[in-house]
Motif scaffolding. Sequence first.
Motif, PDB file in Angstrom:
ATOM      1  N   ARG A 156       0.857  -1.173   0.000  1.00 21.60           N
ATOM      2  CA  ARG A 156       0.000   0.000   0.000  1.00 21.60           C
ATOM      3  C   ARG A 156       0.898   1.229   0.000  1.00 21.60           C
ATOM      4  O   ARG A 156       2.044   1.164   0.469  1.00 21.60           O
ATOM      5  CB  ARG A 156      -0.916   0.019   1.231  1.00 21.60           C
ATOM      6  CG  ARG A 156      -1.929  -1.101   1.278  1.00 21.60           C
ATOM      7  CD  ARG A 156      -2.850  -0.922   2.476  1.00 21.60           C
ATOM      8  NE  ARG A 156      -3.691   0.277   2.341  1.00 21.60           N
ATOM      9  CZ  ARG A 156      -4.425   0.781   3.346  1.00 21.60           C
ATOM     10  NH1 ARG A 156      -4.411   0.189   4.533  1.00 21.60           N
ATOM     11  NH2 ARG A 156      -5.172   1.860   3.160  1.00 21.60           N
ATOM     12  N   PRO A 157       0.428   2.354  -0.512  1.00 19.04           N
ATOM     13  CA  PRO A 157       1.261   3.554  -0.499  1.00 19.04           C
ATOM     14  C   PRO A 157       1.317   4.186   0.891  1.00 19.04           C
ATOM     15  O   PRO A 157       0.332   4.170   1.646  1.00 19.04           O
ATOM     16  CB  PRO A 157       0.566   4.485  -1.504  1.00 19.04           C
ATOM     17  CG  PRO A 157      -0.848   4.020  -1.549  1.00 19.04           C
ATOM     18  CD  PRO A 157      -0.823   2.544  -1.259  1.00 19.04           C
ATOM     19  N   VAL A 158       2.467   4.745   1.202  1.00 15.36           N
ATOM     20  CA  VAL A 158       2.697   5.465   2.448  1.00 15.36           C
ATOM     21  C   VAL A 158       3.260   6.832   2.083  1.00 15.36           C
ATOM     22  O   VAL A 158       4.142   6.938   1.218  1.00 15.36           O
ATOM     23  CB  VAL A 158       3.683   4.699   3.357  1.00 15.36           C
ATOM     24  CG1 VAL A 158       4.200   5.576   4.490  1.00 15.36           C
ATOM     25  CG2 VAL A 158       3.025   3.440   3.914  1.00 15.36           C
ATOM     26  N   LEU A 159       2.769   7.882   2.722  1.00 14.64           N
ATOM     27  CA  LEU A 159       3.274   9.231   2.484  1.00 14.64           C
ATOM     28  C   LEU A 159       4.134   9.662   3.657  1.00 14.64           C
ATOM     29  O   LEU A 159       3.718   9.552   4.811  1.00 14.64           O
ATOM     30  CB  LEU A 159       2.107  10.210   2.315  1.00 14.64           C
ATOM     31  CG  LEU A 159       2.499  11.676   2.085  1.00 14.64           C
ATOM     32  CD1 LEU A 159       3.171  11.857   0.728  1.00 14.64           C
ATOM     33  CD2 LEU A 159       1.283  12.583   2.208  1.00 14.64           C
ATOM     34  N   VAL A 160       5.335  10.138   3.354  1.00  9.73           N
ATOM     35  CA  VAL A 160       6.203  10.710   4.381  1.00  9.73           C
ATOM     36  C   VAL A 160       6.288  12.209   4.133  1.00  9.73           C
ATOM     37  O   VAL A 160       6.822  12.648   3.114  1.00  9.73           O
ATOM     38  CB  VAL A 160       7.598  10.071   4.370  1.00  9.73           C
ATOM     39  CG1 VAL A 160       8.465  10.692   5.469  1.00  9.73           C
ATOM     40  CG2 VAL A 160       7.511   8.564   4.568  1.00  9.73           C
ATOM     41  N   ALA A 177      -8.346  14.192   5.774  1.00  9.34           N
ATOM     42  CA  ALA A 177      -9.763  14.312   5.435  1.00  9.34           C
ATOM     43  C   ALA A 177     -10.069  13.693   4.074  1.00  9.34           C
ATOM     44  O   ALA A 177     -11.128  13.091   3.869  1.00  9.34           O
ATOM     45  CB  ALA A 177     -10.178  15.777   5.452  1.00  9.34           C
ATOM     46  N   ALA A 178      -9.130  13.826   3.125  1.00  9.87           N
ATOM     47  CA  ALA A 178      -9.361  13.329   1.767  1.00  9.87           C
ATOM     48  C   ALA A 178      -9.153  11.829   1.636  1.00  9.87           C
ATOM     49  O   ALA A 178      -9.748  11.187   0.760  1.00  9.87           O
ATOM     50  CB  ALA A 178      -8.433  14.056   0.786  1.00  9.87           C
ATOM     51  N   THR A 179      -8.299  11.247   2.492  1.00  8.79           N
ATOM     52  CA  THR A 179      -7.905   9.848   2.321  1.00  8.79           C
ATOM     53  C   THR A 179      -8.372   8.932   3.442  1.00  8.79           C
ATOM     54  O   THR A 179      -8.452   7.710   3.249  1.00  8.79           O
ATOM     55  CB  THR A 179      -6.377   9.731   2.235  1.00  8.79           C
ATOM     56  OG1 THR A 179      -5.794  10.119   3.501  1.00  8.79           O
ATOM     57  CG2 THR A 179      -5.805  10.617   1.132  1.00  8.79           C
ATOM     58  N   GLY A 180      -8.620   9.479   4.605  1.00 10.42           N
ATOM     59  CA  GLY A 180      -8.915   8.649   5.767  1.00 10.42           C
ATOM     60  C   GLY A 180      -7.693   8.038   6.408  1.00 10.42           C
ATOM     61  O   GLY A 180      -7.805   7.278   7.382  1.00 10.42           O
ATOM     62  N   ALA A 181      -6.489   8.353   5.897  1.00  8.67           N
ATOM     63  CA  ALA A 181      -5.256   7.766   6.430  1.00  8.67           C
ATOM     64  C   ALA A 181      -4.906   8.396   7.773  1.00  8.67           C
ATOM     65  O   ALA A 181      -5.027   9.618   7.938  1.00  8.67           O
ATOM     66  CB  ALA A 181      -4.108   7.965   5.444  1.00  8.67           C
ATOM     67  N   ALA A 220       0.427   7.346  -9.644  1.00  9.54           N
ATOM     68  CA  ALA A 220       0.977   6.032  -9.283  1.00  9.54           C
ATOM     69  C   ALA A 220      -0.075   4.930  -9.407  1.00  9.54           C
ATOM     70  O   ALA A 220       0.202   3.767  -9.076  1.00  9.54           O
ATOM     71  CB  ALA A 220       1.529   6.068  -7.868  1.00  9.54           C
ATOM     72  N   GLY A 221      -1.269   5.305  -9.863  1.00  7.39           N
ATOM     73  CA  GLY A 221      -2.331   4.314 -10.037  1.00  7.39           C
ATOM     74  C   GLY A 221      -3.049   3.958  -8.749  1.00  7.39           C
ATOM     75  O   GLY A 221      -3.696   2.910  -8.677  1.00  7.39           O
ATOM     76  N   ARG A 222      -2.981   4.832  -7.753  1.00  6.18           N
ATOM     77  CA  ARG A 222      -3.624   4.573  -6.465  1.00  6.18           C
ATOM     78  C   ARG A 222      -4.672   5.653  -6.192  1.00  6.18           C
ATOM     79  O   ARG A 222      -4.481   6.819  -6.551  1.00  6.18           O
ATOM     80  CB  ARG A 222      -2.597   4.568  -5.335  1.00  6.18           C
ATOM     81  CG  ARG A 222      -1.350   3.701  -5.606  1.00  6.18           C
ATOM     82  CD  ARG A 222      -1.655   2.220  -5.712  1.00  6.18           C
ATOM     83  NE  ARG A 222      -0.450   1.461  -5.986  1.00  6.18           N
ATOM     84  CZ  ARG A 222       0.317   0.905  -5.052  1.00  6.18           C
ATOM     85  NH1 ARG A 222      -0.010   1.011  -3.778  1.00  6.18           N
ATOM     86  NH2 ARG A 222       1.398   0.221  -5.394  1.00  6.18           N
ATOM     87  N   GLY A 223      -5.746   5.258  -5.546  1.00  4.08           N
ATOM     88  CA  GLY A 223      -6.779   6.194  -5.173  1.00  4.08           C
ATOM     89  C   GLY A 223      -6.527   6.783  -3.806  1.00  4.08           C
ATOM     90  O   GLY A 223      -5.709   6.271  -3.025  1.00  4.08           O
ATOM     91  N   PRO A 224      -7.243   7.867  -3.447  1.00  2.00           N
ATOM     92  CA  PRO A 224      -7.029   8.491  -2.133  1.00  2.00           C
ATOM     93  C   PRO A 224      -7.168   7.517  -0.968  1.00  2.00           C
ATOM     94  O   PRO A 224      -6.384   7.556  -0.019  1.00  2.00           O
ATOM     95  CB  PRO A 224      -8.106   9.579  -2.092  1.00  2.00           C
ATOM     96  CG  PRO A 224      -8.380   9.896  -3.520  1.00  2.00           C
ATOM     97  CD  PRO A 224      -8.220   8.600  -4.270  1.00  2.00           C
TER      98      PRO A 224
END
Length: 239
Positions: free
Chosen positions: A34-38, A84-88, A56-60
């Motif tokens: 899964r993608p991770v944002l730093v 708020a946009a991703t729920g992450a 990158a072909g991934r959704g929020p």
Amino acid sequence: MSNAGERVSGPGAPVEVRLLRLRWSNAYLLLGERPVLVDAGSPGDETPILAALAAAGRGPHDLAVIVLTHGHADHAGAAAALRAATGAPVLLGDGDTAMAAAGRNLPLVPTGLEARLVAPFVPQAFPAVVPDVVVAEPVDLAPYGIPATLRPLGGHTRGSAIVELPSGDVIVGDLRRGGRLGGRLHARVPMTHYYEEEPAAVTAVVDRVLDGGARRLLVGHGGPLAAADVAAWRRRRTA
């Protein structure tokens, strides 16, 4: 910066690392299970970050977690909007939680003339964010889909943390910077960051990163920096 970001990981690396050069700082998109944002850039940077995720072909809602190396406005500024946009969930070192919750930098201590010149333009305030996970001990990011470790070490701020990747790359936030003018000139040349509250503490953390076998330092401004170049620069400054 293209919407896809700049791929800085080597071929066959277990984690693809995309460097996102934002208006004031860098963020890193780590692509694994899964993608991770730093880091989350400055207020408004949620737009290019979400565009990079889409490229990158991934959704929020694919984003697993938002990791902040520290709580300054140019690294935590879009964290609330991205959550708020991703729920992450947002992860942040415990020493910076009060600053992030207030939505304003603590006073910045400049390290040179360039820092003093740009200080009036550096973002200071940002939408407040209370982290979902307060980091006081190392965190294994494998449950979020990335074989990496988030390690709180302090230095640039009390709550600063690094992300260690299996390739030997270490995302170090603002422990060091690359080049001048936010990395627009000589991006791969190691330099002292623009602002440091406790230079001795920063140096101690950098030494620990180098002694830990880092291959490259992925910094918050400019870079990437080869660890050997950072070590040589350190020796020259202490000679």
